[in-house]
Design a protein around this motif. Structure first.
Motif, PDB file in Angstrom:
ATOM      1  N   ALA A  85       0.852  -1.191   0.000  1.00 33.99           N
ATOM      2  CA  ALA A  85       0.000   0.000   0.000  1.00 33.99           C
ATOM      3  C   ALA A  85       0.887   1.239   0.000  1.00 33.99           C
ATOM      4  N   VAL A  86       0.544   2.203  -0.826  1.00 30.47           N
ATOM      5  CA  VAL A  86       1.307   3.449  -0.916  1.00 30.47           C
ATOM      6  C   VAL A  86       0.379   4.634  -0.662  1.00 30.47           C
ATOM      7  N   ASP A  87       0.965   5.766  -0.326  1.00 28.33           N
ATOM      8  CA  ASP A  87       0.177   6.984  -0.156  1.00 28.33           C
ATOM      9  C   ASP A  87      -0.026   7.636  -1.528  1.00 28.33           C
ATOM     10  N   PRO A  88      -0.855   8.692  -1.632  1.00 30.99           N
ATOM     11  CA  PRO A  88      -1.190   9.252  -2.955  1.00 30.99           C
ATOM     12  C   PRO A  88       0.001   9.722  -3.780  1.00 30.99           C
ATOM     13  N   ASP A  89       1.048  10.251  -3.133  1.00 34.60           N
ATOM     14  CA  ASP A  89       2.184  10.703  -3.933  1.00 34.60           C
ATOM     15  C   ASP A  89       3.302   9.661  -4.000  1.00 34.60           C
ATOM     16  N   VAL A  90       3.022   8.465  -3.563  1.00 32.61           N
ATOM     17  CA  VAL A  90       3.890   7.294  -3.727  1.00 32.61           C
ATOM     18  C   VAL A  90       5.290   7.525  -3.167  1.00 32.61           C
ATOM     19  N   ASP A  91       5.371   8.168  -2.012  1.00 31.03           N
ATOM     20  CA  ASP A  91       6.689   8.305  -1.385  1.00 31.03           C
ATOM     21  C   ASP A  91       6.800   7.486  -0.103  1.00 31.03           C
ATOM     22  N   ARG A  92       5.695   6.847   0.325  1.00 30.35           N
ATOM     23  CA  ARG A  92       5.713   5.990   1.497  1.00 30.35           C
ATOM     24  C   ARG A  92       4.964   4.699   1.187  1.00 30.35           C
ATOM     25  N   CYS A  93       5.344   3.611   1.851  1.00 29.56           N
ATOM     26  CA  CYS A  93       4.648   2.355   1.588  1.00 29.56           C
ATOM     27  C   CYS A  93       4.703   1.433   2.804  1.00 29.56           C
ATOM     28  N   VAL A  94       3.760   0.514   2.838  1.00 33.96           N
ATOM     29  CA  VAL A  94       3.727  -0.522   3.858  1.00 33.96           C
ATOM     30  C   VAL A  94       3.403  -1.837   3.158  1.00 33.96           C
ATOM     31  N   PHE A  95       4.032  -2.909   3.608  1.00 27.77           N
ATOM     32  CA  PHE A  95       3.872  -4.223   2.986  1.00 27.77           C
ATOM     33  C   PHE A  95       2.819  -5.054   3.711  1.00 27.77           C
ATOM     34  N   MET A  96       2.102  -5.857   2.933  1.00 28.87           N
ATOM     35  CA  MET A  96       1.199  -6.864   3.479  1.00 28.87           C
ATOM     36  C   MET A  96       1.871  -8.225   3.335  1.00 28.87           C
ATOM     37  N   ASP A  97       1.846  -9.005   4.424  1.00 36.08           N
ATOM     38  CA  ASP A  97       2.497 -10.317   4.357  1.00 36.08           C
ATOM     39  C   ASP A  97       1.633 -11.317   3.599  1.00 36.08           C
ATOM     40  N   GLU A  98       2.050 -12.585   3.608  1.00 39.15           N
ATOM     41  CA  GLU A  98       1.359 -13.620   2.836  1.00 39.15           C
ATOM     42  C   GLU A  98      -0.058 -13.882   3.317  1.00 39.15           C
ATOM     43  N   PHE A  99      -0.380 -13.394   4.518  1.00 34.41           N
ATOM     44  CA  PHE A  99      -1.736 -13.554   5.059  1.00 34.41           C
ATOM     45  C   PHE A  99      -2.598 -12.310   4.808  1.00 34.41           C
ATOM     46  N   GLY A 100      -2.022 -11.312   4.154  1.00 40.66           N
ATOM     47  CA  GLY A 100      -2.743 -10.073   3.919  1.00 40.66           C
ATOM     48  C   GLY A 100      -2.709  -9.117   5.090  1.00 40.66           C
ATOM     49  N   GLU A 101      -1.846  -9.383   6.074  1.00 36.89           N
ATOM     50  CA  GLU A 101      -1.725  -8.529   7.255  1.00 36.89           C
ATOM     51  C   GLU A 101      -0.576  -7.537   7.070  1.00 36.89           C
ATOM     52  N   PRO A 102      -0.785  -6.247   7.403  1.00 37.35           N
ATOM     53  CA  PRO A 102       0.331  -5.299   7.299  1.00 37.35           C
ATOM     54  C   PRO A 102       1.422  -5.634   8.311  1.00 37.35           C
ATOM     55  N   VAL A 103       2.674  -5.570   7.866  1.00 37.14           N
ATOM     56  CA  VAL A 103       3.783  -5.887   8.777  1.00 37.14           C
ATOM     57  C   VAL A 103       4.169  -4.691   9.635  1.00 37.14           C
ATOM     58  N   GLY A 104       3.590  -3.536   9.346  1.00 35.75           N
ATOM     59  CA  GLY A 104       3.896  -2.328  10.121  1.00 35.75           C
ATOM     60  C   GLY A 104       4.777  -1.395   9.311  1.00 35.75           C
ATOM     61  N   GLU A 105       4.362  -0.140   9.204  1.00 37.30           N
ATOM     62  CA  GLU A 105       5.092   0.815   8.373  1.00 37.30           C
ATOM     63  C   GLU A 105       6.509   1.055   8.866  1.00 37.30           C
ATOM     64  N   GLU A 106       6.748   0.865  10.165  1.00 38.99           N
ATOM     65  CA  GLU A 106       8.090   1.050  10.703  1.00 38.99           C
ATOM     66  C   GLU A 106       9.083   0.058  10.097  1.00 38.99           C
ATOM     67  N   TYR A 107       8.590  -1.105   9.688  1.00 39.05           N
ATOM     68  CA  TYR A 107       9.488  -2.151   9.189  1.00 39.05           C
ATOM     69  C   TYR A 107       9.852  -1.969   7.718  1.00 39.05           C
ATOM     70  N   THR A 108       9.166  -1.082   7.005  1.00 42.48           N
ATOM     71  CA  THR A 108       9.603  -0.754   5.646  1.00 42.48           C
ATOM     72  C   THR A 108      11.019  -0.189   5.691  1.00 42.48           C
ATOM     73  N   LEU A 109      11.227   0.806   6.559  1.00 38.89           N
ATOM     74  CA  LEU A 109      12.561   1.393   6.696  1.00 38.89           C
ATOM     75  C   LEU A 109      13.538   0.395   7.296  1.00 38.89           C
ATOM     76  N   ALA A 110      13.091  -0.400   8.268  1.00 40.47           N
ATOM     77  CA  ALA A 110      13.988  -1.362   8.908  1.00 40.47           C
ATOM     78  C   ALA A 110      14.542  -2.370   7.901  1.00 40.47           C
ATOM     79  N   PHE A 111      13.674  -2.940   7.077  1.00 39.85           N
ATOM     80  CA  PHE A 111      14.124  -3.910   6.073  1.00 39.85           C
ATOM     81  C   PHE A 111      15.097  -3.262   5.093  1.00 39.85           C
ATOM     82  N   ALA A 112      14.795  -2.022   4.684  1.00 36.87           N
ATOM     83  CA  ALA A 112      15.650  -1.329   3.722  1.00 36.87           C
ATOM     84  C   ALA A 112      17.023  -1.011   4.316  1.00 36.87           C
TER      85      ALA A 112
END
Length: 238
Positions: free
Chosen positions: A9-36
């Motif tokens: 999922a991204v925001d309207p200007d596509v500068d932020r995102c959050v991932f959904m895991d294999e169950f369709g659950e968000p992993v938490g927006e904080e972990y986008t930066l952590a993984f990167a």
């Protein structure tokens, strides 16, 4: 990657995102930066500073400590993060709202860049699910709340809390008031548009401290929100 990631999922200007895991659950927006960050420091072997804002998860500090690089915290806002990244020569930075900033591409938040880094991280590890990737990181549950001031002066509230906690915690006043210990942190910042104080906090202990009045992130934030409400009640009596 369909079995590993259900969606992004991204925001309207596509500068932020959050991932959904294999169950369709968000992993938490904080972990986008952590993984990167882990991908750049670990998989790519880059050595250099990391920059985040004061309201971002401590998981970033844990990753930086693992790779023995410094972390710098800034006031909230992508411009603040970008300025600090340029100043210290950061290899990556961003905000815990899902915004990743990779100066090798450009000094701005970029959701497609974040997606590329995280998907490459999954491929490199050969992990079959995003939920399994998250389990390789410290699991913290950040809370982002707000309390209505209803006429109470926000600077007075922050001053009172500063005075009460200055000998008990590490204090940062770049942007409101951040109180930090080895086991938790809370960031209190006034709004410029609403009569509220935002309360962002994270309880990081694996085992509760019996001397503390809270043992979850929600309890931590509620504790400080109650203090603000009590300040308000005291002021009204006076």
């Amino acid at each position: 990657y369909q079995r590993r990631v259900r969606g992004v999922a991204v925001d309207p200007d596509v500068d932020r995102c959050v991932f959904m895991d294999e169950f369709g659950e968000p992993v938490g927006e904080e972990y986008t930066l952590a993984f990167a960050v882990d991908f750049i420091l670990g998989d790519c072997g880059r050595k250099g500073p990391v920059v985040k804002n004061l309201s971002s998860s401590r998981v970033i500090d844990d990753i930086a400590q693992k790779y023995q690089v410094p972390v710098y915290a800034t006031p909230v806002g992508k411009i603040m993060v970008a300025d600090k990244m340029i100043q210290v020569g950061a290899v990556i930075g961003g905000e815990g709202n899902g915004g990743v900033m990779l100066p090798d591409i450009h000094i701005g938040r970029d959701a497609p860049v974040a997606c590329a880094l995280v998907l490459q991280k999954l491929f490199n590890l050969g992990i079959t699910s995003l939920s399994a990737l998250k389990q390789k990181f410290p699991i913290y549950q950040i809370e982002k709340l707000k309390v209505d001031l209803k006429g109470l002066e926000p600077d007075l509230v922050l001053e009172k809390l500063h005075n009460e906690w200055k000998t008990k915690t590490t204090i940062d006043t770049q942007d409101g008031l951040q109180l930090s210990t080895s086991g938790w942190w809370v960031h209190l910042r006034k709004s410029n548009t609403e009569p509220i104080i935002r309360v962002i906090g994270e309880y990081c202990r694996s085992e509760p401290d019996p001397d503390e009045e809270f043992n979850t992130s929600l309890g931590l934030c509620s504790y400080f929100m109650d203090k603000i409400v009590n300040f308000k009640a005291t002021d009204q009596k006076n």
